[in-house]
Structure formats: structure tokens, C-alpha cells
Design an enzyme around this catalytic site. Sequence first.
Site, PDB file in Angstrom:
ATOM      1  CG  ASP A 222      -2.300   0.588   1.035  1.00  0.00           C
ATOM      2  OD1 ASP A 222      -2.238   1.520   0.127  1.00  0.00           O
ATOM      3  OD2 ASP A 222      -3.210   0.607   1.807  1.00  0.00           O
ATOM      4  CD1 TRP A 223       0.473   5.430  -3.944  1.00  0.00           C
ATOM      5  CD2 TRP A 223       0.097   3.324  -3.612  1.00  0.00           C
ATOM      6  NE1 TRP A 223       0.651   5.054  -5.221  1.00  0.00           N
ATOM      7  CE2 TRP A 223       0.247   3.494  -5.193  1.00  0.00           C
ATOM      8  CE3 TRP A 223      -0.075   1.902  -3.647  1.00  0.00           C
ATOM      9  CZ2 TRP A 223       0.199   2.828  -6.226  1.00  0.00           C
ATOM     10  CZ3 TRP A 223      -0.294   0.926  -4.539  1.00  0.00           C
ATOM     11  CH2 TRP A 223      -0.206   1.629  -5.933  1.00  0.00           C
TER      12      TRP A 223
END
Length: 791
Positions: A222-223
Site C-alpha cells: 500500500d502506498w
Amino acid sequence: MSNTIDELLAGLDLPAKIELISGANFFRFAGDPSIGLAEMPVSDGPSGVRGEQWDERDPSVSLPSGTALAATWDRELLTEIGALIAAEARRKDVYAVLGPTINLHRSPLGGRHFECFSEDPLLTAEIAAAYVRSVQAHGVSACPKHYVANDSETERFTADVIASERTLRELYLYPFERSVQAGAWMIMAAYNSVNGVTMTENDLLDEPLKGEWGFDGVVVSDWTAVRSTLGAAKGNDLAMPGPWEAWGKPLEEAVRAGQVPESAIDEKVRRILRFAERVGALNGTPRQAPAFTDAAAQQLVRTAAAKAMVLASNDGTLPLNKPAGVALLGSAAAEPRFMGGGSATVIPSHTTSPLEGLSQALPVVYTPGVHLSENMLPVPLDLITDPETGTPGLDLRYLDGDTLLDQEHRTAGALMLFGNANALRAKTIELRGRLRADVAGEWRIGFAGVGTLSLTLDGEQVLEENVVPAGADPVEMLLNPPQRSVTRTLAAGQEVDMLVRMVPGGGFPAMGITCAVGRPRRSADEEFAAAVELARTSEVAVVVVGTTEQIESEGFDRTTLRLPGRQDELVAAVAAVNPRTVVVVNSGSPVEMPWRDDVAAVLLTWFPGQEFGAALADVLTGAAEPGGRLPTTWPRTIDEVPVLNTKPAADNALPYEEGIHIGYRAWLKSGVAPAYPFGHGLGYTSWELADLKVSGRTATVSVRNTGARPGRQVVQAYLSRSVSTVDRPVRWLSGFAAVEAAPGETVTATIELPQRSFEHWTDQGWTVEPGAFTLHIGTSVTDLPLTADIG
């Protein structure tokens, strides 16, 4: 394939390999021309494919939310939806869509509850597998997320979920296991930790994901979820966004120092190259997905939205049969929520509100009755003119001092500039338009954004402020920036020149800029009284209630299940004067409905996508049946919810103390009856189930339509065990099948019961307890008239 990939890998030096394991930019995987590897744009994709940027000039189809798709219980529909998603991805040059979101509805307070499918692992797994298979059949990668136990948003970057291995295996890992079996090419690792280890470094990425399940695709973070350089040796393969500092020069030095084996980097690159080959980015071209015309896409979304709507109760008022007059009430009727907030957001080319849709089908008179929010809205396109072109829209300018860097005609009042190359290099951004007041009264005129913003009206600066975000979550900052305004009394038809100027600052890039207005309103009491009077004098009252972006969105959890504002009060007052009151609930997840037994009908529509109004008109008039069944339990009150907590303790721990008992399992264990149970949903006909037969792991049931209309029914199979040596749910879903039948017709529902639904997890692995299970067949978890023993 492996030989080719190994040959390509051998041609890359260490810096080149490290460059490939973090992104090229925010929404693009890195490429390498020397080996024929193209850069690969990706996009958020749970409810539509936005592309690399938010831009109304390149719109996207807005699909129903995750809860809505799961409410269809329809694998075949997901196959069609997947094809549309793939077509949208190819149109936008996107190689992977970041979805579906397959975390579970552990608590109804979960902020992204609307984006996830269900509280049940099997239903979630079935819908997810259909999504993955369909999208990837057209050469576009799906990316099931967020692995694993990212089931709430409070302190989502640091929360540490404490869960037993059995709980993880039987509930939270199962949808991912089925997605891998469906052939997923990418899995996203979550922000949170599980049992003390952040997910991008957690052993769960190795076992069971890459080992036992044989996942040979890419694990993407995930970012910003990659937390350390030395964590590169763990199971995460690709750090996003990029270039990621922790995986750049520090990682190269760590490899050369022997702290991280180069073989670990090689394995990640192999997975990325294999992924690139699958999506056509390695010495090839992307496969073309089937094209959808605008009309075909709109019809599919309309059909899906209607099939997702759950008729929770109905005294026979629905479907409406040519009423003489309909009072349409509720702020959400004119300003509904088509989609959830956060990274699921897309910008559609058009939408149809309930007011627009019902006005085409019924004799409607509308007033809101209540207002959900005091926030201004982006200035509507029909009220603003670009002074440069003289056409509807605004003039956007990017400046460096007095130098004009670029200029654009824009056709939305709220502009997302995050990642926009012009916005990144501009020192000042200006948005200009000529506002026309369509009604007389006191208007609020202002802006939304982060940085130093000013407002100029007719050449006079009337407002300037250094605006800082209220919270730290970047998604909230992007999609719900702070607002500031002034008031002006305007005559109908009066025009005002607006100029919003923004200087990005405070360490934040240019996230977005909005020209916002608040139209004149009656006083709250006057508006409320007008709505009640309109209901009293109309044959039917349709009240549309719902939540807001400040209640259901990414980045935070809910604190209440109550509808905002005076909506409950409005429904009660309307029902008191009109016995034919239909309530339409426009929320992505459960809300309390204290009036539910006092109204003629309750229809749950979720966040239904861009064709909301048209689909709602279809359902209310009977042109389409409300085909949905609840994928999650709806409680009577928040106090009765058996699993609720989403807030980690001071040490970040969030214990899943309930174990395998979430959703309807927890409700059955508690013995408390909810407002509407899992699997529940009515239609416009009646049904009779009979003649249950079981052969091996297959059950068949005769399903007769005993009513006067054609219809659709979802036949559900649950297992139970009256005597067991292990802790079990009272009942658990084992399979389901949807059938359609004409009036008087009998059809056969065939339900496959997977072996896994008979198994439970032990320290030695999966096992089946000897002896018989009871198979229950019916139309919800509490309406199960047929039973049989099954071994």
C-alpha cells in the site's frame, strides 16, 4: 517463461534491479527500455478506473460500491462488471486496477466498510474470485487488497491486529486464498501490523501466500507502507509510490554490505517481469479488452444498481402503481452519494440523482426537508462561465510569478491537482469564472484547498487565509479540504466574477483547488415544515436519507450509526402524516433506522454508482425488481452490535478477541435479533422452497415462484454442528445460488458446497471433524426451512 525472465534479469546490474522494485512515480511502475520493459500505469479500481490523475476531462464509469456488488450475490454479473473494468483500464492505458477490496466487515463502524464486500468470508471470496477472473481474462491485472486484517481505518498506519492463526485462516485470509486460486497477478500488502509485525515485512507474505498457496505474482505495498530498507528481504516485492527513498541508494548499500542478499532482490524482479509479461508490458503490447459504448456501460451500471438494492421491508406499497402525486423529500434525493470517498473516488461523465430519475417516471414534487451538511458544493457547471471561452466551466492558470506556465479550460468546480505536472511546478494557481445566481437570496461564495488561498469578487479581494488541514491523512486532505467563504446577497440573474488564487505551502504540494458556492436556503424549521406539509398532501412520500463524505470514507472510522442531521426526525414526521411513506437509504454500510417499523417500505441502495436515479426509478415503479440480499447484518441500535471496536489501544494493539465470530456469526452467538439479518431481502413476488437433495458436496432445491410477477431469489446454504469438540459458529455460509423464475414456474437451484466450508484450522493444518453436519437451506441466515444431514 522462466528462462526468458532469467536471461533478462542477468542483463540488469544491481542499481537497475533496485530501480524496478519501486515505482517510477505515484501511480506508475518503473520500466527499463534496455530489456523491453515498459512503464506500467496503475489506477485505483474498486468502483471504477480513475487513471493516473483525477481529471473531469477524462471521465470514468462510476460503478456501485463493494457492498452493492456483494449484495447482488451474482457471480455472472461480476463477470460483466470485470469486463467493463478491464475496458476502462485499457481505455486509460492502465495495466492494473487496485482492487477489489476484500477485507471483511468486522465492525459496521469501519470507514471503508462500503468498499469491502461482506462480513462473510465465503461470500467475499466468491465475489472476489469472479472479479479477479473476469478482469484478468482481458489482460488487465486485478490487485486484491489489503493483505491482511486491514478491516478498519482508525490509526490505520500503525494499528497492530492481534489475531489467532485460526481466526486469520478461516476468516481474513480466505478471500485472498480464493483470489490466488482465481489467478490473481498482484496482491497489495496493508499498512497495519499483524501480531506485532508490519504487513510489508510479515511472514504471512511468505506463508501461506507465496509458499502454500503458490502465489507467483507481485506483492505491492500500500502506498508508503514500506517502512524499512532491511525489510526488502521480506515478502514485499514492489514499494509504492516511487521512487521510494528507503529502497533506493540505502538498499543498494545494504546489498553490497551483505545485509540483504541480492538473491532476494532478484526474486522480486522476477515476479515483476512475470507480471509485466502477463499484462503485455514486456516485449509486447497490452491485450485489447472488449469495448463498451457509453450506452452499454450505463445500462450495465443501471442493471447492477437495481440488482443490488435490498428491499428490507414492504407492506405492499411497492412497486408504485401510477400514483397521482409523489412527495420526494430528503437532501440526498438531489445531492446523493453515488460512490464512497477516498481512493475509490472517480469522476463520471454524468450522474442521475433520485430527483432526476424519479422525475422522468413519476409525478414528483421535491423539497429537501433537511440539509445534511453546511458545506458548500463545487460550483455547478450551469452556473459558471469561463471568461476566456464564454462556455460553461472555469479558466485554470498555472503561474510562476508573472509568467504564465499553462492555461486550461476546466469543466468542474472542484479540481484534483495531485500529481499534475503543471501544478507541481507552479508557484501560484488561479481559477476564474463568472458566477450567475439562478435564484435571489443570500449566497455563500468561497473556496476549498490547502495553502494560502484568496478570493476576489468583481475585482475586489474579499478573503485571504493560510489554510492548513485539520488532520494528517493525505486522502482526507485531498478529497475533503477545508472550506472558507463570504456571503453576498444576489438578485436572480446577477453575475459575479470569481477568482480563487492558491499558493501551495506548509510542506504540502498542490492537492486541489475548488470554487464553491452555497445556494440560498429557507430556514431549517421552514424547510422541515414544508416537507411535512408536502407529504401530507401527496398520495405517496419517498424520503431519501443517507450519509456524507464526512461520515463514510477512507482515513477514519465512524463513531455512530445514526443518520446525520434531522433525517430520522424527518422520516418520523412524514410517516405520521402519510401512511404510504417509502424510505430510500443511500448509505454504503449499516445505519440505525428507529422508524423502520412505522413506514410502508424500506429500500437499501448502498452507493449505487452513476445511474442511481434511473435504477431507483426502475425499482420503485417495478420496471426492475430489487434483487439484492444483505451481505452484512443491519443492527437495530449500535448498543446491540456484538463486535464494534475499531480503536487500537495505547500500544497500537487491536485485539480480535471475538475470534471467528464476526458478523451474523456474532449475532447468532449473542442471541440478539438484528433489524435485518444477513442474507435478507424481499422482492415483488413470493417463493416456495422444497425437495432438498444432497449428493456428495452438491445440494439441489426446487424453487417455485408462487407470486404473480417474475422474480429472482438467492437460495442460501448454511452448515451447523450440534455437537462439536471445537468452537464453531451457530451457523456459517457454505454456498449459494441465484435463480430466476416466471410466475408459477419451478426451477432447480444447484449449490456447490466447498470442502473448505466443512474444515476448521488446527495447529496441524486443515481438518474435518468426523460425523455429520446439518445443512440448512433458505433465504437468509434466519429463514432456513429445509434441512438435511451431510457427512
